[in-house]
Design a protein around this motif. Sequence first.
Motif, short mmCIF file in Angstrom:
data_model
loop_
_atom_site.label_atom_id
_atom_site.label_comp_id
_atom_site.label_asym_id
_atom_site.label_seq_id
_atom_site.Cartn_x
_atom_site.Cartn_y
_atom_site.Cartn_z
N LYS A 62 -4.33 9.64 2.75
CA LYS A 62 -2.97 9.65 2.22
C LYS A 62 -2.14 10.78 2.81
N LEU A 63 -1.00 10.44 3.33
CA LEU A 63 -0.07 11.47 3.83
C LEU A 63 0.41 12.27 2.62
N GLY A 64 0.36 13.59 2.72
CA GLY A 64 0.75 14.43 1.59
C GLY A 64 -0.46 14.93 0.83
N ILE B 152 1.75 5.54 9.67
CA ILE B 152 1.33 5.81 8.29
C ILE B 152 1.70 4.61 7.44
N GLY B 153 0.68 3.94 6.93
CA GLY B 153 0.89 2.73 6.12
C GLY B 153 0.48 1.50 6.90
N ALA B 154 -0.49 0.75 6.36
CA ALA B 154 -0.98 -0.45 7.06
C ALA B 154 -0.44 -1.71 6.40
N GLY B 155 0.81 -1.65 5.94
CA GLY B 155 1.47 -2.85 5.43
C GLY B 155 2.11 -3.62 6.59
N PRO B 156 2.90 -4.64 6.28
CA PRO B 156 3.52 -5.43 7.34
C PRO B 156 4.33 -4.60 8.35
N ALA B 157 5.05 -3.58 7.87
CA ALA B 157 5.86 -2.77 8.80
C ALA B 157 4.95 -2.01 9.76
N TYR C 60 -3.07 5.30 9.49
CA TYR C 60 -3.61 5.97 8.30
C TYR C 60 -3.05 5.29 7.06
N ASP C 61 -3.91 4.95 6.12
CA ASP C 61 -3.43 4.27 4.91
C ASP C 61 -4.16 4.80 3.67
N ALA C 62 -3.39 4.93 2.60
CA ALA C 62 -3.93 5.53 1.37
C ALA C 62 -4.93 4.63 0.64
N ARG C 63 -4.84 3.34 0.86
CA ARG C 63 -5.69 2.41 0.07
C ARG C 63 -7.04 2.14 0.74
N CYS D 136 7.60 -16.14 2.98
CA CYS D 136 9.06 -16.01 3.14
C CYS D 136 9.78 -16.90 2.14
N PRO D 137 10.81 -16.38 1.48
CA PRO D 137 11.66 -17.28 0.69
C PRO D 137 12.56 -18.07 1.64
N THR D 138 11.97 -19.05 2.31
CA THR D 138 12.70 -19.80 3.36
C THR D 138 13.96 -20.45 2.80
N ALA E 144 3.53 -4.42 -13.75
CA ALA E 144 3.27 -5.73 -13.13
C ALA E 144 2.59 -5.58 -11.76
N VAL E 145 3.05 -4.60 -10.97
CA VAL E 145 2.51 -4.45 -9.61
C VAL E 145 1.03 -4.05 -9.65
N ASP E 146 0.69 -3.14 -10.59
CA ASP E 146 -0.72 -2.72 -10.71
C ASP E 146 -1.59 -3.90 -11.15
N TYR E 147 -1.07 -4.67 -12.09
CA TYR E 147 -1.86 -5.81 -12.60
C TYR E 147 -2.10 -6.82 -11.48
N ILE E 148 -1.04 -7.08 -10.69
CA ILE E 148 -1.19 -8.06 -9.59
C ILE E 148 -2.21 -7.54 -8.57
N ALA E 149 -2.17 -6.22 -8.32
CA ALA E 149 -3.15 -5.66 -7.37
C ALA E 149 -4.57 -5.91 -7.88
N LEU F 54 7.06 1.31 -1.08
CA LEU F 54 7.55 1.96 -2.30
C LEU F 54 6.39 1.99 -3.28
N GLU F 55 5.77 3.16 -3.42
CA GLU F 55 4.52 3.25 -4.17
C GLU F 55 4.71 3.48 -5.67
N ASP F 56 5.87 4.05 -6.06
CA ASP F 56 6.08 4.31 -7.49
C ASP F 56 6.82 3.15 -8.13
N THR G 188 11.30 -8.75 6.71
CA THR G 188 12.19 -7.66 7.12
C THR G 188 11.35 -6.45 7.52
N ALA G 189 10.26 -6.22 6.78
CA ALA G 189 9.37 -5.11 7.12
C ALA G 189 8.79 -5.32 8.53
N VAL G 190 8.41 -6.56 8.83
CA VAL G 190 7.87 -6.87 10.16
C VAL G 190 8.94 -6.59 11.23
C1 LIG Z 1 4.38 -8.18 -6.53
C2 LIG Z 1 5.13 -8.38 -5.24
C3 LIG Z 1 5.26 -9.66 -4.73
C4 LIG Z 1 5.96 -9.84 -3.54
N1 LIG Z 1 6.08 -11.11 -3.04
C5 LIG Z 1 6.76 -11.30 -1.89
C6 LIG Z 1 6.88 -12.62 -1.34
O1 LIG Z 1 6.40 -13.59 -1.91
N2 LIG Z 1 7.58 -12.76 -0.19
C7 LIG Z 1 8.13 -11.68 0.48
O2 LIG Z 1 8.74 -11.86 1.54
N3 LIG Z 1 8.02 -10.42 -0.02
C8 LIG Z 1 7.34 -10.22 -1.17
N4 LIG Z 1 7.23 -8.96 -1.68
C9 LIG Z 1 7.81 -7.82 -0.91
C10 LIG Z 1 6.88 -7.47 0.28
O3 LIG Z 1 5.53 -7.48 -0.15
C11 LIG Z 1 7.28 -6.10 0.84
O4 LIG Z 1 8.64 -6.18 1.20
C12 LIG Z 1 6.46 -5.73 2.08
O5 LIG Z 1 5.08 -5.71 1.81
C13 LIG Z 1 6.90 -4.36 2.59
O6 LIG Z 1 6.06 -3.97 3.63
P1 LIG Z 1 5.86 -2.41 3.98
O7 LIG Z 1 4.96 -2.38 5.14
O8 LIG Z 1 7.17 -1.75 4.06
O9 LIG Z 1 5.17 -1.78 2.68
P2 LIG Z 1 3.82 -2.12 1.90
O10 LIG Z 1 3.41 -3.52 2.06
O11 LIG Z 1 4.06 -1.61 0.53
O12 LIG Z 1 2.73 -1.21 2.63
C14 LIG Z 1 2.79 0.19 2.55
C15 LIG Z 1 1.43 0.75 2.89
O13 LIG Z 1 1.55 2.18 2.97
C16 LIG Z 1 0.45 2.78 2.32
N5 LIG Z 1 0.89 4.11 1.86
C17 LIG Z 1 1.82 4.40 0.92
N6 LIG Z 1 1.98 5.72 0.80
C18 LIG Z 1 1.15 6.29 1.70
C19 LIG Z 1 0.85 7.63 2.06
N7 LIG Z 1 1.47 8.66 1.48
N8 LIG Z 1 -0.09 7.86 3.01
C20 LIG Z 1 -0.73 6.81 3.62
N9 LIG Z 1 -0.49 5.51 3.31
C21 LIG Z 1 0.45 5.26 2.37
C22 LIG Z 1 0.10 1.84 1.19
O14 LIG Z 1 -1.29 2.00 0.82
C23 LIG Z 1 0.37 0.47 1.84
O15 LIG Z 1 -0.78 -0.06 2.46
C24 LIG Z 1 6.54 -8.73 -2.86
C25 LIG Z 1 6.42 -7.45 -3.40
C26 LIG Z 1 5.71 -7.27 -4.58
C27 LIG Z 1 5.60 -5.88 -5.15
#
Ligand SMILES: Cc1cc2nc3c(=O)[nH]c(=O)nc-3n(C[C@H](O)[C@H](O)[C@H](O)COP(=O)(O)OP(=O)(O)OC[C@H]3O[C@@H](n4cnc5c(N)ncnc54)[C@H](O)[C@@H]3O)c2cc1C
Length: 447
Positions: A215-217, A148-153, A171-174, A94-96, A257-262, A238-240, A429-431
Amino acid sequence: MERAKIHERISGNRLRTENYEKNFCDAHPPLNLHEAKVEADRCYFCYDAPCVTACPTSIDIPKFIRQISTGDIDGSAKTIFDQNILGGMCARVCPTETLCEEACVRETAESDPVKIGLLQRHATDKAIFSKQQFYKREAETGKKIAVIGAGPAGLACAHRLSMYGHTVSIYDAREKPGGLNEYGIAAYKTVDNFAQNELDFIKEIGGIEFHQNKKLGKDLSLENLMSEYDCIFLGVGLEDTNNLSFLEEKTLGVEDAVDYIANLRQTADKSTLPVGRKVVVIGGGMTAVDISVQIKLLGAEEVTIAYRRGKEAMNASSVEKERATSNGIVIREWLQPSSIEKIDANLSAVKFEYTAYKDKKLIGTNEFLTLEADQLFLAIGQTLEDDPLLKKLKIDNGKIWVDSEGRTSIPKVWAGGDCTIGGEDLTVTAVANGRDSAESINNFLRN
Ligand SMILES: Cc1cc2nc3c(=O)[nH]c(=O)nc-3n(C[C@H](O)[C@H](O)[C@H](O)COP(=O)(O)OP(=O)(O)OC[C@H]3O[C@@H](n4cnc5c(N)ncnc54)[C@H](O)[C@@H]3O)c2cc1C
Ligand code: SF4
């Protein structure tokens, strides 16, 4: 730049082996018990605490800090998890400085806020690493939800739904779950495989099944999911990534940049990553700072961030900008990219036009600057994937439209996180979105 030298300029293995570990160690090492108690004692336990209002997940901050000062670390962890089950990751990323700590009365009075982020990490780490459970699932409801999507949200939504006794399929694409926690956050903010440790802690509640590489779609359709599940939650992020119009053909040295960090987050050997000598980063947000700092830590000699407006307009916080400059990165403002120069297929320089405001509009001034570069990173924002499936939903400003409870324009389909309008591109915010959508889905299913 001479033709023969270009090929030598991007390479791996720029550091001594021991320096990779040193450069990518924990950015904010944890507090020990004594330090945590001293820091907790600085809190005034304010009534109507402004730090709570500033937290997107509304954690009861004075309560968890008081629990630390009385030695009740488990109670303190539970206070955090009640609002934010990813409180461990948020404590790290978090940017506290622009959220709870900016609002802290000690910041207002003395410019030295209570270190809320570090205290939150102190409270949650033990529980996460030992997979301690604070919640028992309610009786099975027989309802099934697809996330759909195993990110923080998605994870926050799944955990809360499982607590209420529903069965969740994610379900998650990665290949790995975690979203940007696993693939995006800077390596020095989340060391020791923390994202997967936190995931294991979340999974421990039960009732959540993970399906990776789906992957959905492509592998799944919304129609099929809607007939199989009672409700759907979309947390697809946001995948693109945005591109520059003049960069149509592939140029060696130009990277997203995002691909390189991954890749950096996933590689077992950082010395294999390609690193330029003179690196230019275009962008002004957290991603721009993260890539510039990490490429410097990987051994780049000169790193410049070029931003099209003044520094104060950059999305990166003052602490992030300070992190960049203290790592020797130069931030150049009022520059917009206009073209690149190449030798054969290799990048050799980036040409910028100076910018200025005219009638409140940003314009090019027709004066130019060329920066020699062998590696260029684009960190100019991410967008919703151009998928007809997602476009079936109402879209607002390029993101999925949702109401105040996270409901989309399609009945029984909720969405949250970066992919939605109002998502602030922050983990926390996603959480909050995932958790609130789960509450709304639960109310819907029970009524
Ligand atoms: C390089 C970078 C650094 C960041 N650093 C910070 C930080 O330091 N602090 C901070 O608070 N925030 C940071 N953020 C922002 C933060 O990471 C995002 O706001 C947060 O991860 C959003 O969560 P989300 O669950 O919405 O999406 P994501 O974390 O993007 O997760 C989405 C998931 O959905 C999956 N998905 C996508 N499309 C499909 C599909 N069609 N079918 C199935 N699965 C799919 C993906 O594989 C992924 O696992 C950063 C972002 C980036 C890009
Ligand atoms: S604003 Fe600062 S001092 Fe007041 S409760 Fe929050 S952390 Fe404690």
